[in-house]
Design a protein around this motif. Sequence first.
Motif, short mmCIF file in Angstrom:
data_model
loop_
_atom_site.label_atom_id
_atom_site.label_comp_id
_atom_site.label_asym_id
_atom_site.label_seq_id
_atom_site.Cartn_x
_atom_site.Cartn_y
_atom_site.Cartn_z
N ARG A 291 0.83 -1.21 0.00
CA ARG A 291 0.00 0.00 0.00
C ARG A 291 0.86 1.26 0.00
NH1 ARG A 291 -3.13 0.43 5.27
NH2 ARG A 291 -1.01 0.96 5.95
N ASN A 292 1.89 1.28 0.84
CA ASN A 292 2.76 2.46 0.89
C ASN A 292 3.52 2.65 -0.41
OD1 ASN A 292 1.96 2.89 3.55
ND2 ASN A 292 3.67 1.75 4.41
N ARG A 293 3.99 1.55 -1.01
CA ARG A 293 4.73 1.66 -2.26
C ARG A 293 3.82 2.11 -3.39
NH1 ARG A 293 7.40 1.84 0.89
NH2 ARG A 293 7.60 3.86 -0.10
N ASP A 294 2.59 1.62 -3.42
CA ASP A 294 1.65 2.04 -4.46
C ASP A 294 1.32 3.52 -4.33
OD1 ASP A 294 1.68 -0.47 -5.45
OD2 ASP A 294 -0.46 -0.88 -5.18
N ASN A 295 1.08 3.97 -3.10
CA ASN A 295 0.77 5.39 -2.91
C ASN A 295 1.93 6.26 -3.37
OD1 ASN A 295 -1.81 5.02 -1.84
ND2 ASN A 295 -1.06 4.85 0.25
N SER A 296 3.15 5.84 -3.06
CA SER A 296 4.32 6.60 -3.48
C SER A 296 4.47 6.58 -5.01
CB SER A 296 5.57 6.01 -2.82
OG SER A 296 6.74 6.68 -3.26
N LEU A 297 4.27 5.41 -5.63
CA LEU A 297 4.38 5.31 -7.09
C LEU A 297 3.33 6.18 -7.78
CD1 LEU A 297 5.34 3.99 -9.76
CD2 LEU A 297 3.69 2.17 -9.32
N TYR A 298 2.08 6.07 -7.33
CA TYR A 298 1.01 6.81 -7.99
C TYR A 298 1.18 8.32 -7.82
CZ TYR A 298 -1.34 2.33 -8.59
OH TYR A 298 -1.65 1.04 -8.96
N GLN A 299 1.70 8.75 -6.66
CA GLN A 299 1.95 10.18 -6.50
C GLN A 299 3.03 10.64 -7.46
OE1 GLN A 299 0.17 12.28 -4.37
NE2 GLN A 299 1.20 13.75 -5.70
N THR A 300 4.05 9.81 -7.66
CA THR A 300 5.09 10.14 -8.63
C THR A 300 4.52 10.24 -10.04
OG1 THR A 300 6.78 9.05 -7.27
CG2 THR A 300 7.30 9.40 -9.59
N LEU A 301 3.63 9.31 -10.39
CA LEU A 301 3.02 9.33 -11.73
C LEU A 301 2.15 10.57 -11.91
CD1 LEU A 301 2.02 5.57 -12.19
CD2 LEU A 301 4.08 6.76 -12.95
N VAL A 302 1.41 10.97 -10.88
CA VAL A 302 0.61 12.19 -10.97
C VAL A 302 1.53 13.40 -11.18
CG1 VAL A 302 -0.86 13.77 -9.67
CG2 VAL A 302 -1.34 11.33 -9.64
N ASP A 303 2.62 13.46 -10.43
CA ASP A 303 3.55 14.58 -10.58
C ASP A 303 4.22 14.58 -11.95
OD1 ASP A 303 2.96 15.29 -7.99
OD2 ASP A 303 4.68 14.25 -7.12
N ILE A 304 4.35 13.42 -12.57
CA ILE A 304 4.92 13.35 -13.92
C ILE A 304 3.91 13.82 -14.96
CG2 ILE A 304 5.65 11.74 -15.73
CD1 ILE A 304 7.06 10.12 -13.56
N LEU A 305 2.71 13.30 -14.88
CA LEU A 305 1.71 13.59 -15.91
C LEU A 305 1.15 15.00 -15.80
CD1 LEU A 305 -0.25 10.21 -15.89
CD2 LEU A 305 1.30 11.03 -17.66
N ILE A 306 0.93 15.47 -14.56
CA ILE A 306 0.33 16.80 -14.36
C ILE A 306 1.19 17.52 -13.34
CG2 ILE A 306 -1.82 18.06 -13.98
CD1 ILE A 306 -3.31 15.44 -14.30
N SER A 307 2.35 17.95 -13.77
CA SER A 307 3.29 18.58 -12.85
C SER A 307 2.80 19.95 -12.39
CB SER A 307 4.66 18.72 -13.51
OG SER A 307 4.57 19.45 -14.73
N ASP A 308 1.99 20.62 -13.20
CA ASP A 308 1.42 21.92 -12.86
C ASP A 308 -0.03 21.93 -13.33
OD1 ASP A 308 0.71 24.53 -12.43
OD2 ASP A 308 2.38 25.42 -13.55
N VAL A 309 -0.96 21.97 -12.38
CA VAL A 309 -2.37 21.85 -12.74
C VAL A 309 -2.87 23.06 -13.50
CG1 VAL A 309 -2.98 20.28 -10.85
CG2 VAL A 309 -3.03 22.76 -10.47
N LEU A 310 -2.16 24.17 -13.47
CA LEU A 310 -2.59 25.38 -14.17
C LEU A 310 -1.95 25.55 -15.53
CD1 LEU A 310 -2.53 27.95 -11.21
CD2 LEU A 310 -4.43 26.55 -12.02
N ARG A 311 -0.92 24.76 -15.82
CA ARG A 311 -0.24 24.90 -17.10
C ARG A 311 -1.07 24.28 -18.22
NH1 ARG A 311 5.36 21.80 -18.85
NH2 ARG A 311 5.66 22.86 -20.86
N PRO A 312 -1.20 24.96 -19.37
CA PRO A 312 -1.98 24.40 -20.47
C PRO A 312 -1.44 23.05 -20.93
CG PRO A 312 -1.54 26.73 -20.85
CD PRO A 312 -0.72 26.34 -19.67
N ILE A 313 -2.34 22.10 -21.14
CA ILE A 313 -1.99 20.76 -21.60
C ILE A 313 -2.78 20.49 -22.87
CG2 ILE A 313 -2.05 18.30 -21.05
CD1 ILE A 313 -1.86 19.00 -18.14
N PRO A 314 -2.18 19.89 -23.89
CA PRO A 314 -2.92 19.57 -25.12
C PRO A 314 -4.13 18.70 -24.83
CG PRO A 314 -0.57 19.28 -25.46
CD PRO A 314 -0.76 19.51 -24.00
N SER A 315 -5.20 18.95 -25.56
CA SER A 315 -6.45 18.21 -25.32
C SER A 315 -6.27 16.72 -25.56
CB SER A 315 -7.56 18.77 -26.21
OG SER A 315 -7.19 18.68 -27.58
N ALA A 316 -5.44 16.34 -26.53
CA ALA A 316 -5.23 14.91 -26.81
C ALA A 316 -4.57 14.22 -25.62
CB ALA A 316 -4.37 14.74 -28.06
#
Length: 574
Positions: A291-316
């Motif tokens: 559980r701890n490793r999954d939470n850490s991994l998924y947080q890393t993936l979120v930070d990779i995919l959406i590093s800045d929630v306000l920065r424009p991201i392509p719709s695709a």
Amino acid sequence: PYTEPTLYNQATPSGTYYEAPPTSGSQVSTPVTSQPVSVTTGSGGGAATMFSAGSTGITVMSGGSSSRCESASLHPLLPLPAALSGGQLIRSVYMGLRTRRLGTRGNSKYHYYGLRIKNSSPLLRLMEDQQHLAMRQQPLSQKHRIKPVQKVEGMTNGMALGVGQGAGHGAGLTDISSQVQQYQQFLDTSRSVGEFPDIDLQGKDLPDGILLEHLRVFQQLYREHCEAILDVIVNLQFPLVETLWKSFWRSSEGQSNDMDTLDLHGESEKRLPKASLVLLCKYEPVLRWCRNRDNSLYQTLVDILISDVLRPIPSALTQAIRNCAKSLENWLTSAMINIPEEMVRIKVVCAGAFAQTLRRYTSLNHLAQAARAVLQNSAQISQMLNDLNRVDFTNVQEQASWVCACEEQEVQRIEQDFKLTLQQQKSLEQWAVWLDGVVSQVLSPYTSNPTFPKTAKLFLLKWSFYSSMVIRDLTLRSAASFGSFHLIRLLYDEYMYYLVEHRVAQAKGETPIAVMGEVHTHTLKINFTMHEEEDEESDEDQMSVPADAAAMGEESLEPPTKLARTDLFGTTHN
């Protein structure tokens, strides 16, 4: 067309120009490279046919001038007879391929699904050389992330770029993996899975048949598994997450005829037999560690995919992330067949929190881009100010204080700051700083308090209630800028949620994914148990009131003029 003499030896014209169709299902798969490979053929002054190896197969483009055909005469290749089109040639060699016609008549393209360049072909080596050249042009922090798809452990060639080809739960997903170079600039590819601490046994005895060596191997396999997931996410190959899950939990043993998959299962079985894997999935220290490793991994993936929630991201890219989030839980549950329920629940809770976070952050990003246009429009800002100045904030405060009992001066301060910031026509990023300042000023006195999470949630409820009262007043007045205010309200409420979520996680020393996992655990528990007593207990926890407020009895139902004023969280002011 490639004209480098090192690729084709002109001194050996007796060689064949195509080989017999492959006999193994694993050989007919999607391409292992997203770079186009084109071969132009034709005869005389007629039309030419160009073959292009793309991200999902071979595209045949008919049409063109005779000059295209003239380039073919430079090589000792027989021209393609006019009576035999490129499409007929492909069908005669590779039977049963699915096709799709693209373009208009006279400029048509036929796309053939299920073909790829052979691993032994010199064209494939050329693709890798070009990919290496592209890597050299990338920032240093990104170079180690981009790797040929077929080299990622646990993937079969047939699934390498199998997006939208109807396989498994990944059917219908948007294929953006072929444009990985284009979209990686929006990702934070400098992150890694980090350190993996050893499993803490906490003095518990090992299950029967389990040795410390089994724990060590499981830990190593799990780390490799997490690293593989991070690599496919960074390369935007989202459907391969399901493949990796099935590979790790060996859900397809005895069901797959693919040699790569069978070899991978055989190697995993040698390192850790599935019987031992099943026993470890019931062991509490392993469950807690996963559980701890999954939470850490998924947080890393979120930070990779959406590093800045306000920065424009392509719709695709946004749509691909949302489609992946929609499929995650189904992929996971289908991959964990015959795995103990204790492990399945923990994995589903973590994956559910990850999926929910991706959906929320992409929605927040979409709102931010829509609101950005409003905040940059001077005419709309002026209209919003005029409408906002007509709102009866005294009446709003009197009605809201009955529910929220907030300090009147504090509410007035936030109101005046909001109007001033709007009047100055601040940018979206400056509004984000203002909102962060509001959260800090309100919650900072309670940071070290053990009840900080409840306090923060209560602040969200009060913020939402006040903003809904303002929107209500604008609606009743038929304000011309109602639409702009509604959009801004949606964005600011969602961004407040984002800020509070991170403050709570920081106060608890956990990741935001872990905090959201607690909510998902509660929901999952209700769905599984369906006991009325648990539902009632949950409702009591969520709707609990302070002891001093309960002692007020019927007085608490009186209008606000008869109640003592308090600050945001219970301090009484007579």
